[in-house]
Design a protein around this motif. Structure first.
Motif, PDB file in Angstrom:
ATOM      1  N   ARG A 188      10.805  45.230   3.811  1.00 24.20           N
ATOM      2  CA  ARG A 188      10.327  45.758   5.256  1.00 24.20           C
ATOM      3  C   ARG A 188      10.637  47.254   5.658  1.00 24.20           C
ATOM      4  O   ARG A 188      11.879  47.543   5.399  1.00 24.20           O
ATOM      5  N   THR A 189       9.547  47.760   6.460  1.00 22.50           N
ATOM      6  CA  THR A 189       9.988  48.969   7.000  1.00 22.50           C
ATOM      7  C   THR A 189      10.787  50.072   6.486  1.00 22.50           C
ATOM      8  O   THR A 189      12.088  50.329   6.847  1.00 22.50           O
ATOM      9  N   PRO A 190      10.392  50.714   5.438  1.00 24.06           N
ATOM     10  CA  PRO A 190      11.049  51.681   4.527  1.00 24.06           C
ATOM     11  C   PRO A 190      11.073  53.163   5.271  1.00 24.06           C
ATOM     12  O   PRO A 190      10.293  53.348   6.016  1.00 24.06           O
ATOM     13  N   LYS A 191      12.178  53.582   5.031  1.00 19.61           N
ATOM     14  CA  LYS A 191      12.455  55.341   5.777  1.00 19.61           C
ATOM     15  C   LYS A 191      13.212  55.955   4.933  1.00 19.61           C
ATOM     16  O   LYS A 191      14.233  55.668   4.380  1.00 19.61           O
ATOM     17  N   PHE A 192      12.889  57.138   4.570  1.00 19.08           N
ATOM     18  CA  PHE A 192      13.365  58.158   3.871  1.00 19.08           C
ATOM     19  C   PHE A 192      14.894  58.726   4.561  1.00 19.08           C
ATOM     20  O   PHE A 192      14.558  58.628   5.680  1.00 19.08           O
ATOM     21  N   SER A 193      15.482  58.840   3.722  1.00 17.84           N
ATOM     22  CA  SER A 193      16.722  59.541   4.155  1.00 17.84           C
ATOM     23  C   SER A 193      16.562  61.125   4.439  1.00 17.84           C
ATOM     24  O   SER A 193      15.629  61.619   4.127  1.00 17.84           O
ATOM     25  N   PRO A 194      17.349  61.683   5.545  1.00 15.68           N
ATOM     26  CA  PRO A 194      17.032  63.202   5.809  1.00 15.68           C
ATOM     27  C   PRO A 194      17.006  64.069   4.601  1.00 15.68           C
ATOM     28  O   PRO A 194      16.225  65.196   4.967  1.00 15.68           O
ATOM     29  N   ASP A 195      17.697  63.824   3.521  1.00 19.62           N
ATOM     30  CA  ASP A 195      17.403  64.676   2.342  1.00 19.62           C
ATOM     31  C   ASP A 195      16.585  64.321   1.232  1.00 19.62           C
ATOM     32  O   ASP A 195      16.465  64.765   0.357  1.00 19.62           O
ATOM     33  N   GLY A 196      15.820  63.006   1.543  1.00 23.02           N
ATOM     34  CA  GLY A 196      14.657  62.601   0.799  1.00 23.02           C
ATOM     35  C   GLY A 196      15.263  61.932  -0.455  1.00 23.02           C
ATOM     36  O   GLY A 196      14.331  61.327  -1.066  1.00 23.02           O
ATOM     37  N   ALA A 252      15.842  56.565  -4.079  1.00 25.51           N
ATOM     38  CA  ALA A 252      14.235  56.905  -4.051  1.00 25.51           C
ATOM     39  C   ALA A 252      13.663  57.037  -5.477  1.00 25.51           C
ATOM     40  O   ALA A 252      13.148  57.939  -5.713  1.00 25.51           O
ATOM     41  N   ALA A 253      13.979  55.920  -6.338  1.00 29.00           N
ATOM     42  CA  ALA A 253      13.486  56.202  -7.755  1.00 29.00           C
ATOM     43  C   ALA A 253      13.413  54.729  -8.206  1.00 29.00           C
ATOM     44  O   ALA A 253      14.026  53.769  -7.638  1.00 29.00           O
ATOM     45  N   THR A 254      12.185  54.788  -9.125  1.00 30.28           N
ATOM     46  CA  THR A 254      11.900  53.259  -9.556  1.00 30.28           C
ATOM     47  C   THR A 254      13.215  53.111 -10.545  1.00 30.28           C
ATOM     48  O   THR A 254      14.278  53.729 -11.136  1.00 30.28           O
ATOM     49  N   GLY A 255      13.710  51.744 -10.547  1.00 20.52           N
ATOM     50  CA  GLY A 255      14.650  51.176 -11.315  1.00 20.52           C
ATOM     51  C   GLY A 255      16.119  51.267 -10.362  1.00 20.52           C
ATOM     52  O   GLY A 255      17.037  50.794 -10.854  1.00 20.52           O
ATOM     53  N   ALA A 256      15.819  51.863  -9.213  1.00 16.71           N
ATOM     54  CA  ALA A 256      17.244  51.753  -8.382  1.00 16.71           C
ATOM     55  C   ALA A 256      17.681  50.571  -7.892  1.00 16.71           C
ATOM     56  O   ALA A 256      16.695  49.851  -7.573  1.00 16.71           O
ATOM     57  N   LYS A 257      18.965  50.409  -7.798  1.00 15.56           N
ATOM     58  CA  LYS A 257      19.492  48.895  -7.163  1.00 15.56           C
ATOM     59  C   LYS A 257      19.894  49.067  -5.580  1.00 15.56           C
ATOM     60  O   LYS A 257      20.663  49.999  -5.412  1.00 15.56           O
ATOM     61  N   PRO A 258      19.279  48.336  -4.889  1.00 12.46           N
ATOM     62  CA  PRO A 258      19.331  48.447  -3.388  1.00 12.46           C
ATOM     63  C   PRO A 258      20.831  47.867  -3.160  1.00 12.46           C
ATOM     64  O   PRO A 258      21.428  47.046  -3.719  1.00 12.46           O
ATOM     65  N   ARG A 259      21.423  48.396  -2.092  1.00  7.70           N
ATOM     66  CA  ARG A 259      22.504  47.869  -1.814  1.00  7.70           C
ATOM     67  C   ARG A 259      22.651  47.403  -0.249  1.00  7.70           C
ATOM     68  O   ARG A 259      21.958  47.780   0.765  1.00  7.70           O
ATOM     69  N   ASP A 260      23.257  46.440   0.100  1.00 10.87           N
ATOM     70  CA  ASP A 260      23.075  45.401   1.168  1.00 10.87           C
ATOM     71  C   ASP A 260      24.329  46.097   1.945  1.00 10.87           C
ATOM     72  O   ASP A 260      25.440  45.931   1.501  1.00 10.87           O
ATOM     73  N   LEU A 261      24.025  46.602   3.103  1.00 12.21           N
ATOM     74  CA  LEU A 261      25.031  47.410   3.961  1.00 12.21           C
ATOM     75  C   LEU A 261      25.618  46.253   4.833  1.00 12.21           C
ATOM     76  O   LEU A 261      26.846  46.763   5.417  1.00 12.21           O
ATOM     77  N   LEU A 262      25.270  45.299   5.190  1.00  9.83           N
ATOM     78  CA  LEU A 262      25.956  44.355   6.051  1.00  9.83           C
ATOM     79  C   LEU A 262      26.621  43.135   5.601  1.00  9.83           C
ATOM     80  O   LEU A 262      27.164  42.352   6.328  1.00  9.83           O
ATOM     81  N   SER A 263      26.068  42.498   4.425  1.00 10.44           N
ATOM     82  CA  SER A 263      26.471  41.384   4.100  1.00 10.44           C
ATOM     83  C   SER A 263      28.278  41.397   3.937  1.00 10.44           C
ATOM     84  O   SER A 263      28.910  42.503   3.492  1.00 10.44           O
ATOM     85  N   GLY A 264      29.091  40.556   4.436  1.00  6.87           N
ATOM     86  CA  GLY A 264      30.215  40.347   4.421  1.00  6.87           C
ATOM     87  C   GLY A 264      30.926  41.254   5.608  1.00  6.87           C
ATOM     88  O   GLY A 264      32.207  41.271   5.981  1.00  6.87           O
ATOM     89  N   SER A 265      30.145  41.903   6.609  1.00 11.23           N
ATOM     90  CA  SER A 265      30.786  42.179   7.716  1.00 11.23           C
ATOM     91  C   SER A 265      30.978  41.437   8.935  1.00 11.23           C
ATOM     92  O   SER A 265      30.365  40.318   8.856  1.00 11.23           O
TER      93      SER A 265
END
Length: 703
Positions: free
Chosen positions: A143-151, A211-224
């Motif tokens: 949900r709700t994707p957003k590009f980083s400042p450098d894209g 921002a590429a096909t096949g990239a692996k998402p990183r969970d930023l909050l799990s374990g916090s």
């Protein structure tokens, strides 16, 4: 040869009549609004302008009575010239949550296409063309994707199951749950359900990926430590919990708002604070330290100011204004600067056009929502160029461009550009159809109620209106109560469609409504039904006195949600109305407290829990007033009751109690149950049937 004078006159008259007929043929005949007019108007979504201010992308839904035939796609419109908007995608499933890359060349959005079990992130090259590419294949979607400042990276929201760490864990847990033999749900915190869904134990998380096909998402909050808190979470929506998250200007961290006391919702207000987390993951840092709620986070173009909307969540109060606030970035002082502290209005939406050092925003007032601005320091409040009627229902900035959607009761939604003079219409999806309908702009009037409050009203007249005739009056009551009648085009309870058979429709903003300041909205506290209902009755009296074309002997009232609550109260406490319409209306305050998906606000409004000694719970429950026939009131007025079986905000037991009571007292009554609807009637054929039943009930008792 001399033509006789009478023959010449006849020739002239004949020629004039012929010319008039030709002219009449050139002007399309207008017709009274139909359900097809309402339902089949194209639905225009919030436009997202590109960072360079040259383009706007928005969704357009082509509605249909059969949902399988409904289409929704993205369209793109130039903001630098008058070329018409063009369709950008061709997908029946629809797209949403559009976000531009910083270079204004690419878009990411959420779609559920062939092969997708949940919404996924897709990317499309606007500058180069080509098909959209799927970037995620997550079991629980994105949900709700957003590009980083450098894209180069994308931030988004998704979910995990308790104890999961990786996507493989999520996949395994999903399969185990699908294969398990039992169907029971278990809950240890409130609420167990929301609107039309039983909630589950999925946990919301923030993810970042290249921002590429096949990239692996990183969970930023799990374990916090933050995510481990039992009350951690975000706002609840149809697709799950949301976390309002944006990139920090340097791209090294994510700034977001979240709640840490969601588990206290049965006994406290759930508030949201602002946090940041490194883009590499780890423990989050809390940036604010109060019990306010913050949402709609945005950075100024230079990255030096963080803007937000905030609500004070004042203890013991039922309503707080939404105010515009800011923090110097990075946040050193956790106390916000309230930019609209002296404005007694709730900010609905805002935008930050580049180069202006001004915040452009809107707020509700007296049926309208128009544009205003204030400087970054919180001074020089101005009214900006707005249309004289109607409402702005979305607002976004890209570069120096400000775009949004404007609509009115007789102008279905279209995309507009704001700023640089008068608002400019950019699209014409609905203008041709709207031009064929015989309808009038709402008429506004005020009156002073017996309690001293000035009350705003709108009056809707039927097609072929003739002021020399007499018309029955239908007082339609808005829900909320924290809401306001707006000059806008609506699907549910469309003003002109309700008036179409020949009724004048009265729309009153009783105390408790928004748009008139904090005290006005809070005036409902301790008086949830009687005071507002008294003001509706007074508004009806005022309309009958003020407008000679209203037949004061033929009155009806109705509404949905809180409007249904008040409709039930009116039926119990006055006999002035010939017919009542009640959709999703509460019948008993105590039952509604215990069975709905939201209880704390009801307790605050009534002054304490149901087991206390607050008389409000008993004295303002409609069912307990219904037998007061010795007082000349009580349930006698014919009533049409309707409810969605999947409504968990005002559960169906209210409607069942209502119908049982009416039948027990031999009151003419009819119950409509929609098994596949929730708090609202959202399906085309159900909506058509609902309007026909409303019209039939009114005709039976008013005509």
């Amino acid at each position: 040869m001399t033509i006789p004078r009478l023959s010449v006159l006849a020739f002239i008259i004949s020629a004039q009549l012929t010319c008039a007929a030709v002219a009449a043929d050139a002007i399309p005949a207008k017709h009274a609004i139909t359900h097809e007019d309402v339902w089949l108007m194209k639905r225009v979504g919030a436009p997202q302008p590109s960072p360079d201010g040259r383009w706007a992308v928005f969704s357009v839904t082509d509605p249909a009575y059969d949902s399988k035939e409904q289409w929704s796609d993205l369209w793109i419109k130039s903001l630098t010239d008058d070329t018409p908007a063009r369709r950008l995608t061709f997908s029946k499933g629809g797209e949403g949550s559009v976000n531009w890359s910083p270079d204004s060349k690419r878009l990411v959005f959420i779609a559920k296409r062939d092969g997708d079990d949940a919404g996924q992130i897709y990317r499309i090259d606007v500058a180069g063309g080509g098909e959209a590419q799927r970037l995620t294949t997550l079991t629980l979607g994105a949900r709700t994707p957003k590009f980083s400042p450098d894209g180069k990276q994308i931030l988004f929201v998704s979910d995990i199951f308790p104890g999961n760490v990786t996507e493989d864990d999520v996949k395994k847990t999903a399969k185990e749950r699908k294969d398990r033999k039992y169907s029971a749900r278990a809950y240890e915190s409130f609420p167990p359900r929301y609107f039309d869904k039983w909630l589950d134990d999925k946990q919301v998380r923030l993810f970042v990926m290249d921002a590429a096909t096949g990239a692996k998402p990183r969970d930023l909050l799990s374990g916090s430590k933050l995510a481990a808190l039992p009350g951690f979470g975000g706002g609840q929506g149809d697709e799950g919990q949301s976390l309002d998250a944006i990139w920090a200007p340097d791209g090294n961290s994510i700034v977001f708002s979240a709640s840490t006391n969601r588990d206290e919702q049965a006994r406290n207000a759930a508030y949201t604070q602002i946090f940041s987390v490194p883009v590499t993951g780890g423990d989050a840092t809390q940036l604010t330290a109060d019990k306010h709620s913050y949402n709609n986070l945005k950075f100024s173009a230079d990255g030096k100011i963080l803007f937000t909307l905030t609500e004070a969540e004042e203890a013991g109060k039922v309503y707080d204004l939404s105010r515009l606030a800011s923090f110097a970035w990075p946040i050193a002082n956790p106390a916000p600067k309230i930019l609209t502290a002296t404005l007694d209005r709730s900010i609905t939406r805002y935008a930050l056009p580049a180069g202006s050092n001004r915040v452009v925003f809107s707020f509700e007032y007296a049926g309208l929502e128009q544009l205003h601005s204030i400087n970054y320091a919180g001074g020089d409040l101005r009214d900006e160029a707005s249309l004289p009627t109607g409402s702005i229902n979305s607002l976004n900035a890209g570069g120096k461009a400000v775009v949004g959607v404007w609509e009115s009761a007789i102008n279905p939604p279209e995309v507009y550009a704001f700023g640089n003079g008068a608002p400019k219409r950019l699209t014409a999806f609905n203008t041709a159809r709207a031009a064929t309908i015989d309808w009038q702009t709402p008429e506004h009037f005020w009156f002073k109620a017996s309690d001293g409050r000035m009350i705003h009203n709108m009056l809707i007249k039927p097609a072929n209106f003739d002021p020399s005739k007499k018309y029955p009056l239908f007082a339609v009551i808005h829900g909320g109560a924290a809401n306001m009648w707006r000059d806008q085009f609506v699907l549910r309870w469309n003003y002109h469609l309700l008036a179409q058979p020949g009724y004048v429709v009265l729309l009153t903003d009783y105390k408790g409504s928004t748009g008139y300041g904090e005290a006005f909205a809070r005036a409902i506290q301790g008086d949830p039904l009687k005071g507002p209902a008294d003001e509706i009755n007074e508004a009806v009296d005022e309309a009958v006195k003020k407008y000679s074309y209203i037949d004061g002997s033929k009155l009806a009232a109705g509404g949905a949600s809180y409007g249904g609550h008040l409709a039930n109260w009116l039926q119990a406490t006055t006999t002035r109305y010939k017919a009542i319409i009640s959709h999703a209306g509460e019948m008993d305050l105590m039952m509604q407290w215990g069975s709905s998906d939201s209880i704390w606000g009801r307790e605050v409004n009534s002054g304490g829990p149901v087991w206390g000694d607050q008389a409000v719970w008993r004295e303002q429950s409609p069912v307990l007033q219904g037998g007061n026939h010795a007082k000349g009131t009580g349930f006698t007025t014919p009533i049409l009751i309707s409810v969605g079986e999947l409504d968990y905000r005002v559960p169906a037991n209210n409607a069942l109690m209502n119908f049982a009571t009416q039948q027990r007292l031999s009151v003419p009554s009819k119950l409509l149950v929609f098994p596949d609807e929730n708090h609202w009637i959202l399906k085309g054929e159900n909506s058509r049937y609902f309007y026909s039943e409303v019209h039939g009930w009114l005709a039976k008792y008013l005509k």
